[in-house]
Design a protein around this motif. Sequence first.
Motif, PDB file in Angstrom:
ATOM      1  N   GLY A  36      -5.433   5.155  10.288  1.00 17.79           N
ATOM      2  CA  GLY A  36      -4.134   5.272  10.931  1.00 17.79           C
ATOM      3  C   GLY A  36      -3.358   3.978  11.056  1.00 17.79           C
ATOM      4  N   THR A  37      -3.724   2.984  10.247  1.00 18.55           N
ATOM      5  CA  THR A  37      -3.058   1.684  10.341  1.00 18.55           C
ATOM      6  C   THR A  37      -2.167   1.428   9.132  1.00 18.55           C
ATOM      7  OG1 THR A  37      -5.244   1.008  11.117  1.00 18.55           O
ATOM      8  CG2 THR A  37      -3.551  -0.680  11.078  1.00 18.55           C
ATOM      9  N   CYS A  38      -0.987   0.912   9.411  1.00 16.43           N
ATOM     10  CA  CYS A  38      -0.051   0.587   8.339  1.00 16.43           C
ATOM     11  C   CYS A  38      -0.473  -0.704   7.655  1.00 16.43           C
ATOM     12  CB  CYS A  38       1.362   0.458   8.901  1.00 16.43           C
ATOM     13  SG  CYS A  38       2.544  -0.219   7.730  1.00 16.43           S
TER      14      CYS A  38
ATOM     15  N   SER B 260      -0.740   3.711 -10.445  1.00 15.31           N
ATOM     16  CA  SER B 260      -1.427   4.383  -9.344  1.00 15.31           C
ATOM     17  C   SER B 260      -2.905   4.015  -9.347  1.00 15.31           C
ATOM     18  CB  SER B 260      -1.275   5.899  -9.464  1.00 15.31           C
ATOM     19  OG  SER B 260       0.060   6.251  -9.222  1.00 15.31           O
ATOM     20  N   THR B 261      -3.178   2.755  -9.035  1.00 16.44           N
ATOM     21  CA  THR B 261      -4.560   2.304  -8.923  1.00 16.44           C
ATOM     22  C   THR B 261      -4.830   2.048  -7.451  1.00 16.44           C
ATOM     23  OG1 THR B 261      -3.828   0.032  -9.233  1.00 16.44           O
ATOM     24  CG2 THR B 261      -4.586   1.200 -11.185  1.00 16.44           C
ATOM     25  N   LYS B 262      -6.123   2.034  -7.098  1.00 21.38           N
ATOM     26  CA  LYS B 262      -6.459   1.809  -5.703  1.00 21.38           C
ATOM     27  C   LYS B 262      -5.940   0.467  -5.205  1.00 21.38           C
ATOM     28  CE  LYS B 262     -10.350   4.921  -5.565  1.00 21.38           C
ATOM     29  NZ  LYS B 262     -11.795   5.111  -5.421  1.00 21.38           N
ATOM     30  N   GLY B 263      -5.850  -0.490  -6.107  1.00 22.81           N
ATOM     31  CA  GLY B 263      -5.364  -1.804  -5.712  1.00 22.81           C
ATOM     32  C   GLY B 263      -3.871  -1.837  -5.452  1.00 22.81           C
ATOM     33  N   ASN B 264      -3.166  -0.845  -5.969  1.00 23.42           N
ATOM     34  CA  ASN B 264      -1.708  -0.853  -5.841  1.00 23.42           C
ATOM     35  C   ASN B 264      -1.203   0.184  -4.851  1.00 23.42           C
ATOM     36  OD1 ASN B 264       0.870  -1.914  -6.604  1.00 23.42           O
ATOM     37  ND2 ASN B 264       1.206  -0.095  -7.867  1.00 23.42           N
ATOM     38  N   ILE B 265      -2.135   0.982  -4.310  1.00 25.90           N
ATOM     39  CA  ILE B 265      -1.712   2.027  -3.375  1.00 25.90           C
ATOM     40  C   ILE B 265      -2.174   1.693  -1.963  1.00 25.90           C
ATOM     41  CG2 ILE B 265      -2.119   4.431  -2.702  1.00 25.90           C
ATOM     42  CD1 ILE B 265      -1.891   5.192  -5.605  1.00 25.90           C
ATOM     43  N   VAL B 266      -1.240   1.757  -1.035  1.00 23.30           N
ATOM     44  CA  VAL B 266      -1.565   1.462   0.359  1.00 23.30           C
ATOM     45  C   VAL B 266      -0.979   2.549   1.263  1.00 23.30           C
ATOM     46  CG1 VAL B 266      -1.631  -1.044   0.008  1.00 23.30           C
ATOM     47  CG2 VAL B 266       0.518   0.051   0.652  1.00 23.30           C
ATOM     48  N   ALA B 267      -1.496   2.583   2.489  1.00 24.51           N
ATOM     49  CA  ALA B 267      -0.936   3.495   3.482  1.00 24.51           C
ATOM     50  C   ALA B 267       0.089   2.717   4.298  1.00 24.51           C
ATOM     51  CB  ALA B 267      -2.038   4.027   4.386  1.00 24.51           C
ATOM     52  N   ALA B 268       1.315   3.212   4.304  1.00 28.70           N
ATOM     53  CA  ALA B 268       2.382   2.524   5.033  1.00 28.70           C
ATOM     54  C   ALA B 268       3.015   3.470   6.044  1.00 28.70           C
ATOM     55  CB  ALA B 268       3.442   2.024   4.065  1.00 28.70           C
TER      56      ALA B 268
END
Length: 99
Positions: free
Chosen positions: A36-38, A64-72
């Motif tokens: 739950g953290t941005c 769309s790699t794990k390194g380029n995708i974040v939760a915002a």
Amino acid sequence: MSFEIDFVSDDHIKREKEKARSLRRTHWWQNKLQKGTCYYCNREVGRKQLTMDHVVPLSRGGNSTKGNIVAACKECNTQKKYLLPIEWEEYLKSLAEST
Ligand SMILES: [Zn+2]
């Protein structure tokens, strides 16, 4: 220094969006939401407020790699969409300073 923008094909965007969709179903992504953290402002906003964001946008050649995708959080996501890259840098700096 050149500011030439590489041409990004619709095919690239379509393919990477597809990949992003399947990443949403992974444990990796679910764990991110669970926290739950941005990624950008580090606030705990809860999973409902989090959206998937590409650090380097697909339209600028990101993948769309794990390194380029974040939760915002929605706020950061909106800022990122409407700010120029340089303004976005400023925004991130101001976040770093306020914590
Ligand atoms: Zn945020």
